[in-house]
Write an enzyme that holds these catalytic residues in place. Structure first.
Site, PDB file in Angstrom:
ATOM      1  N   CYS A   2       0.850  -1.182   0.000  1.00 34.60           N
ATOM      2  CA  CYS A   2       0.000   0.000   0.000  1.00 34.60           C
ATOM      3  C   CYS A   2       0.892   1.241   0.000  1.00 34.60           C
ATOM      4  O   CYS A   2       1.885   1.306   0.723  1.00 34.60           O
ATOM      5  CB  CYS A   2      -0.944   0.100   1.188  1.00 34.60           C
ATOM      6  SG  CYS A   2      -2.099  -1.251   1.311  1.00 34.60           S
ATOM      7  N   ARG A  27       4.021  -0.332  -4.759  1.00 27.57           N
ATOM      8  CA  ARG A  27       3.742  -0.855  -3.421  1.00 27.57           C
ATOM      9  C   ARG A  27       2.417  -1.612  -3.339  1.00 27.57           C
ATOM     10  O   ARG A  27       2.107  -2.226  -2.319  1.00 27.57           O
ATOM     11  CB  ARG A  27       3.705   0.298  -2.408  1.00 27.57           C
ATOM     12  CG  ARG A  27       4.993   1.068  -2.326  1.00 27.57           C
ATOM     13  CD  ARG A  27       4.852   2.203  -1.356  1.00 27.57           C
ATOM     14  NE  ARG A  27       4.633   1.716  -0.014  1.00 27.57           N
ATOM     15  CZ  ARG A  27       5.591   1.410   0.843  1.00 27.57           C
ATOM     16  NH1 ARG A  27       6.837   1.562   0.505  1.00 27.57           N
ATOM     17  NH2 ARG A  27       5.303   0.985   2.045  1.00 27.57           N
ATOM     18  N   TRP A  76      -2.665  -2.713  -1.655  1.00 22.55           N
ATOM     19  CA  TRP A  76      -2.335  -4.130  -1.777  1.00 22.55           C
ATOM     20  C   TRP A  76      -3.231  -4.804  -0.750  1.00 22.55           C
ATOM     21  O   TRP A  76      -3.050  -4.629   0.453  1.00 22.55           O
ATOM     22  CB  TRP A  76      -0.864  -4.371  -1.469  1.00 22.55           C
ATOM     23  CG  TRP A  76      -0.425  -5.773  -1.717  1.00 22.55           C
ATOM     24  CD1 TRP A  76      -0.015  -6.299  -2.908  1.00 22.55           C
ATOM     25  CD2 TRP A  76      -0.348  -6.838  -0.763  1.00 22.55           C
ATOM     26  NE1 TRP A  76       0.302  -7.634  -2.744  1.00 22.55           N
ATOM     27  CE2 TRP A  76       0.102  -7.986  -1.447  1.00 22.55           C
ATOM     28  CE3 TRP A  76      -0.627  -6.942   0.600  1.00 22.55           C
ATOM     29  CZ2 TRP A  76       0.296  -9.214  -0.818  1.00 22.55           C
ATOM     30  CZ3 TRP A  76      -0.443  -8.163   1.223  1.00 22.55           C
ATOM     31  CH2 TRP A  76       0.016  -9.286   0.520  1.00 22.55           C
ATOM     32  N   ASN A 102      -1.788   2.120   5.652  1.00 25.24           N
ATOM     33  CA  ASN A 102      -0.914   1.056   5.155  1.00 25.24           C
ATOM     34  C   ASN A 102      -0.542   0.214   6.370  1.00 25.24           C
ATOM     35  O   ASN A 102      -0.010   0.736   7.337  1.00 25.24           O
ATOM     36  CB  ASN A 102       0.333   1.698   4.529  1.00 25.24           C
ATOM     37  CG  ASN A 102       1.475   0.725   4.293  1.00 25.24           C
ATOM     38  OD1 ASN A 102       2.629   1.119   4.270  1.00 25.24           O
ATOM     39  ND2 ASN A 102       1.193  -0.525   4.112  1.00 25.24           N
ATOM     40  N   GLY A 103      -0.869  -1.071   6.325  1.00 24.13           N
ATOM     41  CA  GLY A 103      -0.544  -1.935   7.464  1.00 24.13           C
ATOM     42  C   GLY A 103      -1.708  -2.858   7.779  1.00 24.13           C
ATOM     43  O   GLY A 103      -2.617  -3.021   6.961  1.00 24.13           O
ATOM     44  N   GLU A 489      17.497 -17.977  -7.250  1.00 18.83           N
ATOM     45  CA  GLU A 489      17.121 -16.617  -7.641  1.00 18.83           C
ATOM     46  C   GLU A 489      16.553 -16.604  -9.070  1.00 18.83           C
ATOM     47  O   GLU A 489      15.572 -15.914  -9.350  1.00 18.83           O
ATOM     48  CB  GLU A 489      18.344 -15.684  -7.500  1.00 18.83           C
ATOM     49  CG  GLU A 489      18.170 -14.257  -7.968  1.00 18.83           C
ATOM     50  CD  GLU A 489      17.062 -13.482  -7.266  1.00 18.83           C
ATOM     51  OE1 GLU A 489      16.476 -13.964  -6.300  1.00 18.83           O
ATOM     52  OE2 GLU A 489      16.763 -12.373  -7.755  1.00 18.83           O
ATOM     53  N   LYS A 493      12.817 -15.336  -9.989  1.00 21.25           N
ATOM     54  CA  LYS A 493      12.598 -14.255 -10.959  1.00 21.25           C
ATOM     55  C   LYS A 493      11.599 -14.683 -12.011  1.00 21.25           C
ATOM     56  O   LYS A 493      10.699 -13.947 -12.371  1.00 21.25           O
ATOM     57  CB  LYS A 493      13.909 -13.918 -11.637  1.00 21.25           C
ATOM     58  CG  LYS A 493      14.708 -12.711 -11.521  1.00 21.25           C
ATOM     59  CD  LYS A 493      14.556 -11.572 -10.638  1.00 21.25           C
ATOM     60  CE  LYS A 493      13.789 -11.661  -9.379  1.00 21.25           C
ATOM     61  NZ  LYS A 493      14.447 -11.130  -8.195  1.00 21.25           N
ATOM     62  N   GLU A 496       7.903 -15.180 -10.472  1.00 19.57           N
ATOM     63  CA  GLU A 496       7.184 -14.000  -9.996  1.00 19.57           C
ATOM     64  C   GLU A 496       6.729 -13.083 -11.125  1.00 19.57           C
ATOM     65  O   GLU A 496       5.715 -12.418 -10.989  1.00 19.57           O
ATOM     66  CB  GLU A 496       7.990 -13.232  -8.952  1.00 19.57           C
ATOM     67  CG  GLU A 496       9.196 -12.504  -9.474  1.00 19.57           C
ATOM     68  CD  GLU A 496       9.974 -11.786  -8.376  1.00 19.57           C
ATOM     69  OE1 GLU A 496       9.361 -11.264  -7.455  1.00 19.57           O
ATOM     70  OE2 GLU A 496      11.210 -11.745  -8.484  1.00 19.57           O
ATOM     71  N   HIS A 512      17.510 -36.853  -6.192  1.00 22.50           N
ATOM     72  CA  HIS A 512      16.739 -37.273  -5.017  1.00 22.50           C
ATOM     73  C   HIS A 512      15.267 -36.902  -5.154  1.00 22.50           C
ATOM     74  O   HIS A 512      14.556 -36.850  -4.149  1.00 22.50           O
ATOM     75  CB  HIS A 512      17.340 -36.643  -3.755  1.00 22.50           C
ATOM     76  CG  HIS A 512      18.765 -37.063  -3.519  1.00 22.50           C
ATOM     77  ND1 HIS A 512      19.092 -38.327  -3.077  1.00 22.50           N
ATOM     78  CD2 HIS A 512      19.930 -36.407  -3.725  1.00 22.50           C
ATOM     79  CE1 HIS A 512      20.416 -38.418  -2.990  1.00 22.50           C
ATOM     80  NE2 HIS A 512      20.942 -37.268  -3.389  1.00 22.50           N
ATOM     81  N   LYS A 611       6.090  -4.302  -3.816  1.00 24.63           N
ATOM     82  CA  LYS A 611       7.536  -4.142  -3.663  1.00 24.63           C
ATOM     83  C   LYS A 611       7.984  -4.208  -2.212  1.00 24.63           C
ATOM     84  O   LYS A 611       8.999  -4.793  -1.889  1.00 24.63           O
ATOM     85  CB  LYS A 611       7.923  -2.788  -4.261  1.00 24.63           C
ATOM     86  CG  LYS A 611       9.403  -2.507  -4.262  1.00 24.63           C
ATOM     87  CD  LYS A 611      10.099  -3.275  -5.335  1.00 24.63           C
ATOM     88  CE  LYS A 611      11.595  -3.076  -5.327  1.00 24.63           C
ATOM     89  NZ  LYS A 611      12.255  -4.243  -5.940  1.00 24.63           N
TER      90      LYS A 611
END
Ligand code: F6R
Length: 616
Positions: A2, A27, A76, A102-103, A489, A493, A496, A512, A611
């Site tokens: 947010c 955000r 968000w 925001n929160g 990584e 990438k 997402e 395995h 983000k």
């Protein structure tokens, strides 16, 4: 998560709020809304819309207000699905107060129950609407000022918040407060106007003078006055800082996407990160930010690295580097797990928190826990003045410049540089590395920007590989040693931003379990540069080829063997094993970018992500 903005001053607030929301959209982008106060009627003009800020802008077109005070929010979603009703701002029952938040308010359901029993009705499913109802309820019950009601409400709510409140009855005042979610106040010339935002990006085109609000502080902005108090009602002196960010740094600068710009910025961001720190001529590494704790680091019995996501991957690389060169045992922890499992912290342990944003809620909470248990907290952050940076005893900024694309790229390579500098500096003090090897690695570090630049030239070739595999439904990424975290990584990438399922594994672990997945359809990306595990990874590649898997290999320039064995190769310049992740990750960033683009995905704002993850 947010983004929030606010403005009070002499200009029309509308366009400042909309432009600010665009800057903060990384955000969260589930819905957006703004409210301004029109004069002389002192009425609210509010717009809320599901979707992006551009959708809100379209909905407002031709109807914007001329009010000089207002607040805006890009969401968000946490409580309640993304729709127009759940979009912020939210209003009190009398509709005299508007709030953005925001929160997460963790005890919102018990407060809501109590308010419902007193006759309150709610339009949305959000905790924010409960919060603003609660504030008005306190104000009416106690007959106090709004400021006092906000303060009392904050002593009762549990959770994280950055809030800004607008009141029709006080059309020349904004009230803001924070705990756990960031909030910056921009101070205009002669204090004639004030800006509020989740980070400084919406503010810097108007002013460089800012105040970072601390946890449990309340700011009241009026006319040409800024007043800050603690939640315990103690008056505080605002600490005004001057920001050092250029406007170009937060714009796309000719690139189609922030992510692409940030990938291509890496030769420069890596150089910036080393500037003044890697001193080749003097044969030393200078890290002023951790100077007071250098003895503690040298004598550390154990280092615990805490982080999330991509930052956690840089921690994994650092584990190998610290253990190899500085001979200090390292544990790499997911912040979200560490904070909830009563970890053992011994005297002399050093905790290093790694975070691009410096605001990740789990990382912050893990640091707080470590601090309570007596650890020394060092921070590695990209965002100057962020919460993690401020909570750290000492730390090192990565200086990668603002990272706006939701997928982290240049922050990762800069984190690797900082962690490598730290490990080498400690190793040298401890004499666990020879002078010759230290100097060799120092020299090699200074060559990394140029090697990264060379890899970036392969973007078109990588695009062609992307074209071939863009419709794959699964990908496997395999690496060993220093390249194992790079495999993780690379997979992160890809998933997402392109929504293709991808998994990263240590190459030897393949047999395995994951080997069962391999067939003619399965692209397997091997990070197989010429390091100490090269021969082993060649065998792993053979195992995949024997099962008809399609292999894309990141290899060292001049490798004569692998190009004959695999389907596609991407050649990267050679460097020391420990530094290779900074080079070998670049083609993986580019591969994800090109695949996502070809699949029509929004690379800068992938679905469901944000983000800065300020909720746990
Ligand atoms: C992945 C990504 C996330 C972040 C994670 C931690 O591309 O960006 O996985 O790395 O949310 O964020 P910071 O580093 O800001 O603590």
């Amino acid at each position: 998560m947010c983004g929030i903005v606010g403005y009070i001053g002499k200009r029309e607030a509308h366009s400042i709020l909309i432009n600010g929301l665009k800057r903060l959209e990384y955000r969260g982008y589930d819905s957006a809304g703004i409210v301004t106060i029109d004069t002389p009627s002192n009425s609210f003009t509010a717009f809320k819309k599901k979707g992006k800020v551009a959708d809100l802008e379209k909905a407002i077109s031709g109807k914007s207000s001329k009010g000089k005070i207002g607040i805006g929010h890009t969401r968000w979603a946490t409580h309640g699905e993304p729709n127009d009703v759940n979009a912020h701002p939210h209003f009190s029952p009398s509709k005299k107060l508007a709030m953005i938040h925001n929160g997460i308010i963790e005890n919102y359901s018990s407060i809501k129950k109590e308010l419902i029993s007193k006759g309150h009705k709610f339009d949305s499913e959000t905790d924010t609407e409960v919060f603003i109802h609660f504030i008005e309820h306190i104000q009416q019950n106690n007959g106090c000022t709004l400021e006092e009601a906000v303060r009392l409400a904050l002593t009762k709510v549990v959770g994280a918040y950055a809030i800004v409140i607008l009141s029709k009855d006080q059309p020349d005042q904004l009230i803001a407060a924070r705990k756990g979610s960031p909030l910056v106040i921009g101070i205009g010339k002669n204090k004639e106007e004030f800006f509020i935002a989740s980070d400084a990006t919406p503010i810097i085109e108007y002013t460089r003078e800012v105040v970072y609000l601390n946890d449990e502080e309340i700011a009241v902005l009026r006319g040409n006055d800024i007043q800050i108090k603690s939640i315990k009602d103690i008056e505080l002196t605002p600490y005004i800082q001057s920001l050092d960010i250029e406007l170009e740094a937060i714009e796309k600068g000719g690139y189609d996407h922030y992510m692409l710009k940030e990938i291509f910025e890496q030769p420069r961001s890596i150089k910036d990160c080393m500037r003044g720190r890697v001193r080749l001529k003097e044969k030393k590494i200078v890290l002023g930010g951790i100077q007071k704790n250098i003895d503690n680091l040298i004598n550390a019995k154990r280092i615990i690295l805490i982080a999330c996501g991509t930052s956690w991957h840089s921690g994994l690389v650092a584990e190998y580097i610290f253990e190899e060169f500085a001979r200090i045992p390292v544990e790499v922890e997911y912040a979200s797990e560490f904070r909830y499992r009563n970890p053992i912290i011994n005297k002399g342990d050093i905790v290093i928190a790694i975070s691009q944003s410096g605001e990740t809620a789990d990382t912050l909470a893990a640091m707080e826990l470590a601090k309570r248990k007596g650890a020394i907290n060092l921070g590695i952050c990209n965002v100057v003045g962020s919460s993690i940076a401020r909570l750290s005893d000492e730390g090192v900024y990565t200086h990668a410049g603002p990272e706006i694309g939701v997928a982290s790229t240049k922050a990762f390579t800069a984190q690797l540089i900082v962690l490598t500098m730290m490990a080498l500096k400690v190793a040298r003090y401890k004499k666990t590395i020879t002078e010759g090897h230290f100097e060799e690695l120092l020299k090699e570090l200074t060559l990394i920007p140029e090697k990264v630049r060379k890899v970036l030239e392969l973007s078109t070739a990588i695009q062609k590989i992307a074209e071939i595999y863009k419709d794959a439904t699964n990908f496997l990424y395999l690496g060993r040693g220093y390249n194992f975290p790079v495999a993780l990584e690379g997979a992160l990438k890809l998933k997402e931003i392109s929504y293709i399922h991808a998994e990263g594994y240590p190459a030897a672990e393949m047999k395995h379990g994951p080997i069962a997945l391999i067939d003619e359809e399965m692209p397997v990306v091997f990070i197989a540069t010429r390091d100490s595990s090269y021969d082993k990874i060649v065998s792993n590649i053979q195992e995949v080829k024997a099962r008809k898997g399609k292999v894309i290999a990141i290899v060292t320039e001049g490798d004569a063997l692998l190009p004959k064995m695999v389907d596609y190769v991407i050649e990267v310049p050679n460097t020391s094993d420990a530094l290779m992740p900074m080079v070998s990750v670049i083609p993986l960033q580019l591969l994800s970018y090109h695949i996502a683009l070809m699949r029509g995905c929004n690379v800068d704002q992938p679905r469901n992500l944000a983000k800065s993850v300020t909720v746990e």
